[in-house]
Enzyme design. Structure first.
Site, PDB file in Angstrom:
ATOM      1  N   CYS A 111       0.388   3.006   3.618  1.00 50.60           N
ATOM      2  CA  CYS A 111       0.755   2.448   4.927  1.00 50.60           C
ATOM      3  C   CYS A 111       1.704   1.256   4.852  1.00 50.60           C
ATOM      4  O   CYS A 111       2.079   0.709   5.888  1.00 50.60           O
ATOM      5  CB  CYS A 111      -0.499   2.060   5.710  1.00 50.60           C
TER       6      CYS A 111
ATOM      7  N   CYS B 112       0.850  -1.193   0.000  1.00 55.07           N
ATOM      8  CA  CYS B 112       0.000   0.000   0.000  1.00 55.07           C
ATOM      9  C   CYS B 112       0.888   1.247   0.000  1.00 55.07           C
ATOM     10  O   CYS B 112       1.808   1.359   0.814  1.00 55.07           O
ATOM     11  CB  CYS B 112      -0.891  -0.025   1.239  1.00 55.07           C
TER      12      CYS B 112
ATOM     13  N   CYS C  75      -7.502  -0.997   1.311  1.00 50.01           N
ATOM     14  CA  CYS C  75      -6.492  -1.529   2.227  1.00 50.01           C
ATOM     15  C   CYS C  75      -7.121  -1.681   3.610  1.00 50.01           C
ATOM     16  O   CYS C  75      -7.685  -0.733   4.143  1.00 50.01           O
ATOM     17  CB  CYS C  75      -5.309  -0.555   2.272  1.00 50.01           C
TER      18      CYS C  75
ATOM     19  N   CYS D 237      -5.432   0.857   6.317  1.00 47.52           N
ATOM     20  CA  CYS D 237      -5.557   2.322   6.308  1.00 47.52           C
ATOM     21  C   CYS D 237      -6.754   2.820   5.490  1.00 47.52           C
ATOM     22  O   CYS D 237      -6.934   4.023   5.346  1.00 47.52           O
ATOM     23  CB  CYS D 237      -4.278   2.966   5.794  1.00 47.52           C
TER      24      CYS D 237
ATOM     25  N   CYS E  22      -8.717  -5.256 -10.187  1.00 49.32           N
ATOM     26  CA  CYS E  22      -8.314  -4.199 -11.112  1.00 49.32           C
ATOM     27  C   CYS E  22      -7.868  -2.995 -10.279  1.00 49.32           C
ATOM     28  O   CYS E  22      -8.693  -2.290  -9.711  1.00 49.32           O
ATOM     29  CB  CYS E  22      -9.512  -3.854 -11.993  1.00 49.32           C
TER      30      CYS E  22
END
Ligand SMILES: [Zn+2]
Length: 201
Positions: free
Chosen positions: A120, A117, A166, A169, A189
Protein backbone atom coordinates in the site's frame (compact mmCIF):
# COMPACT_ATOMS: atom_id res chain seq x y z
CA UNK A 1 -24.15 -2.92 9.12
CA UNK A 2 -22.64 -2.82 12.61
CA UNK A 3 -23.76 -0.40 15.31
CA UNK A 4 -22.12 2.98 15.28
CA UNK A 5 -21.50 2.71 19.05
CA UNK A 6 -19.25 -0.28 18.48
CA UNK A 7 -17.35 1.41 15.69
CA UNK A 8 -16.78 4.56 17.71
CA UNK A 9 -15.54 2.59 20.70
CA UNK A 10 -13.05 0.67 18.62
CA UNK A 11 -11.76 3.77 16.91
CA UNK A 12 -11.35 5.70 20.14
CA UNK A 13 -9.62 3.14 22.31
CA UNK A 14 -6.28 2.97 20.50
CA UNK A 15 -6.15 6.77 20.35
CA UNK A 16 -6.80 7.04 24.05
CA UNK A 17 -3.99 4.56 24.72
CA UNK A 18 -1.62 6.57 22.55
CA UNK A 19 -2.60 9.74 24.41
CA UNK A 20 -1.99 8.11 27.80
CA UNK A 21 1.37 6.77 26.66
CA UNK A 22 2.46 10.19 25.45
CA UNK A 23 1.22 11.87 28.63
CA UNK A 24 3.22 9.44 30.72
CA UNK A 25 6.29 10.09 28.61
CA UNK A 26 5.87 13.83 29.00
CA UNK A 27 5.55 13.51 32.77
CA UNK A 28 8.70 11.42 32.86
CA UNK A 29 10.47 14.09 30.85
CA UNK A 30 11.25 11.72 28.03
CA UNK A 31 11.71 13.03 24.53
CA UNK A 32 11.42 9.70 22.83
CA UNK A 33 8.20 10.42 20.97
CA UNK A 34 9.38 8.93 17.70
CA UNK A 35 10.86 5.89 19.37
CA UNK A 36 7.80 5.08 21.46
CA UNK A 37 6.95 1.45 21.03
CA UNK A 38 3.50 1.03 19.50
CA UNK A 39 0.78 -0.49 21.62
CA UNK A 40 0.49 -4.23 21.25
CA UNK A 41 -2.90 -5.29 20.02
CA UNK A 42 -4.23 -8.50 21.45
CA UNK A 43 -7.17 -8.65 19.08
CA UNK A 44 -6.88 -10.82 16.02
CA UNK A 45 -6.64 -8.93 12.76
CA UNK A 46 -9.83 -8.85 10.78
CA UNK A 47 -12.14 -9.15 13.76
CA UNK A 48 -15.64 -7.74 13.72
CA UNK A 49 -15.76 -4.05 14.56
CA UNK A 50 -12.25 -3.33 13.31
CA UNK A 51 -11.87 0.37 12.53
CA UNK A 52 -12.26 1.22 8.87
CA UNK A 53 -10.12 4.31 9.31
CA UNK A 54 -6.62 4.41 10.75
CA UNK A 55 -4.10 7.08 11.72
CA UNK A 56 -0.78 7.11 9.88
CA UNK A 57 1.99 9.65 9.34
CA UNK A 58 2.80 10.62 5.76
CA UNK A 59 6.44 10.85 4.61
CA UNK A 60 7.90 12.18 1.39
CA UNK A 61 10.17 9.90 -0.65
CA UNK A 62 13.06 11.98 0.74
CA UNK A 63 12.08 10.77 4.20
CA UNK A 64 10.62 14.05 5.46
CA UNK A 65 7.83 13.69 7.99
CA UNK A 66 4.80 15.49 6.59
CA UNK A 67 1.63 15.13 8.63
CA UNK A 68 -0.51 12.74 10.59
CA UNK A 69 -3.68 11.80 8.73
CA UNK A 70 -6.74 9.61 9.07
CA UNK A 71 -7.01 7.31 6.07
CA UNK A 72 -9.37 4.58 5.02
CA UNK A 73 -7.90 1.19 5.80
CA UNK A 74 -6.91 -0.70 2.63
CA UNK A 75 -9.08 -3.79 2.56
CA UNK A 76 -8.95 -6.16 -0.42
CA UNK A 77 -9.98 -9.76 -0.99
CA UNK A 78 -7.34 -12.46 -1.14
CA UNK A 79 -8.09 -12.77 -4.85
CA UNK A 80 -7.35 -9.09 -5.41
CA UNK A 81 -4.10 -9.26 -3.43
CA UNK A 82 -3.08 -12.30 -5.48
CA UNK A 83 -3.57 -10.29 -8.66
CA UNK A 84 -1.45 -7.42 -7.32
CA UNK A 85 1.41 -9.35 -5.72
CA UNK A 86 3.89 -12.03 -6.85
CA UNK A 87 3.03 -15.32 -5.11
CA UNK A 88 5.99 -15.23 -2.70
CA UNK A 89 5.10 -11.70 -1.64
CA UNK A 90 1.45 -12.69 -1.24
CA UNK A 91 2.40 -15.61 1.02
CA UNK A 92 4.54 -13.37 3.26
CA UNK A 93 2.39 -10.25 3.42
CA UNK A 94 -1.06 -11.78 3.45
CA UNK A 95 -0.38 -15.20 5.05
CA UNK A 96 2.44 -14.30 7.48
CA UNK A 97 5.01 -16.51 5.79
CA UNK A 98 8.73 -15.75 6.34
CA UNK A 99 11.35 -15.45 3.62
CA UNK A 100 14.49 -17.59 3.87
CA UNK A 101 17.32 -15.79 5.69
CA UNK A 102 19.87 -14.09 3.41
CA UNK A 103 17.54 -14.59 0.43
CA UNK A 104 15.81 -11.20 0.35
CA UNK A 105 17.00 -8.13 -1.51
CA UNK A 106 17.39 -5.75 1.45
CA UNK A 107 19.17 -7.57 4.31
CA UNK A 108 22.56 -6.32 3.03
CA UNK A 109 21.45 -2.96 1.59
CA UNK A 110 23.14 0.08 3.13
CA UNK A 111 21.81 2.83 0.86
CA UNK A 112 20.05 5.86 2.30
CA UNK A 113 16.30 5.99 1.82
CA UNK A 114 12.98 4.88 3.19
CA UNK A 115 11.20 1.55 3.08
CA UNK A 116 7.54 1.57 2.12
CA UNK A 117 4.90 -1.17 2.33
CA UNK A 118 4.97 -3.29 -0.82
CA UNK A 119 1.17 -3.57 -0.67
CA UNK A 120 0.00 0.00 0.00
CA UNK A 121 3.06 2.35 -0.01
CA UNK A 122 2.70 3.33 3.66
CA UNK A 123 6.10 4.55 4.94
CA UNK A 124 7.51 1.99 7.39
CA UNK A 125 11.23 2.38 8.07
CA UNK A 126 14.11 4.78 7.43
CA UNK A 127 17.61 3.58 6.57
CA UNK A 128 18.88 5.79 9.42
CA UNK A 129 17.61 3.13 11.87
CA UNK A 130 18.80 0.09 9.89
CA UNK A 131 21.59 -2.00 11.37
CA UNK A 132 23.46 -5.21 10.59
CA UNK A 133 21.83 -7.83 12.79
CA UNK A 134 23.59 -10.80 11.22
CA UNK A 135 20.25 -12.58 10.86
CA UNK A 136 19.89 -12.31 7.09
CA UNK A 137 16.75 -10.17 7.37
CA UNK A 138 16.63 -6.36 7.11
CA UNK A 139 16.66 -5.10 10.70
CA UNK A 140 15.74 -1.74 12.19
CA UNK A 141 15.73 -0.38 15.73
CA UNK A 142 12.63 1.76 15.18
CA UNK A 143 9.77 2.20 12.73
CA UNK A 144 9.64 5.51 10.86
CA UNK A 145 6.53 6.39 12.91
CA UNK A 146 4.88 4.34 15.64
CA UNK A 147 1.47 4.98 14.09
CA UNK A 148 2.44 3.36 10.78
CA UNK A 149 2.97 -0.12 12.13
CA UNK A 150 0.85 -2.33 14.34
CA UNK A 151 2.18 -4.94 16.71
CA UNK A 152 0.20 -8.08 17.45
CA UNK A 153 0.91 -10.87 19.89
CA UNK A 154 1.72 -13.99 17.84
CA UNK A 155 1.62 -17.46 19.41
CA UNK A 156 2.06 -19.53 16.24
CA UNK A 157 4.70 -22.27 16.00
CA UNK A 158 4.71 -22.74 19.80
CA UNK A 159 6.45 -19.40 20.39
CA UNK A 160 5.28 -16.14 21.91
CA UNK A 161 6.42 -13.40 19.58
CA UNK A 162 5.25 -9.96 18.53
CA UNK A 163 4.24 -9.80 14.91
CA UNK A 164 4.51 -6.49 13.06
CA UNK A 165 2.08 -5.44 10.37
CA UNK A 166 1.32 -2.37 8.26
CA UNK A 167 -1.30 -0.20 9.98
CA UNK A 168 -2.81 0.87 6.67
CA UNK A 169 -3.31 -2.50 4.96
CA UNK A 170 -2.49 -5.19 7.58
CA UNK A 171 0.38 -6.60 5.50
CA UNK A 172 2.53 -8.90 7.62
CA UNK A 173 6.02 -7.39 7.81
CA UNK A 174 7.93 -9.52 10.32
CA UNK A 175 8.47 -9.59 14.09
CA UNK A 176 9.98 -7.33 16.73
CA UNK A 177 12.36 -8.56 19.44
CA UNK A 178 13.91 -6.81 22.44
CA UNK A 179 17.55 -7.66 21.67
CA UNK A 180 18.26 -4.70 19.38
CA UNK A 181 20.90 -1.99 19.70
CA UNK A 182 20.82 1.47 21.30
CA UNK A 183 18.82 3.60 21.66
CA UNK A 184 15.66 1.45 21.76
CA UNK A 185 17.08 -2.06 22.22
CA UNK A 186 14.44 -3.21 19.74
CA UNK A 187 15.07 -5.29 16.65
CA UNK A 188 12.42 -5.04 13.97
CA UNK A 189 13.21 -8.15 11.95
CA UNK A 190 11.51 -7.64 8.61
CA UNK A 191 10.95 -9.55 5.39
CA UNK A 192 12.51 -7.84 2.38
CA UNK A 193 9.52 -9.04 0.37
CA UNK A 194 7.16 -6.88 2.44
CA UNK A 195 9.13 -3.72 1.69
CA UNK A 196 9.81 -1.41 -1.24
CA UNK A 197 12.99 0.66 -0.93
CA UNK A 198 12.93 4.27 -2.13
CA UNK A 199 16.45 5.65 -2.51
CA UNK A 200 17.24 9.14 -1.19
CA UNK A 201 20.16 9.64 -3.56
ZN1 LIG B 1 0.57 -1.59 3.79
Amino acid sequence: MFGSELDREDVQNPRRRIFLASAAAAIAGLALWQWRKPAILEAAAGSVGEPKEVTVVLFSDAGERQKQVRVAKVIKSAADWRKQLPSGVFDITRNADTEIAFSGKYWNLHDKGIYRCICCDNALFDSATKFDSGTGWPSFWSPIAAENITEIRDTTFGMVRTAVSCTECDAHLGHVFDDGPEPTHLRYCMNSASLRFVSRT
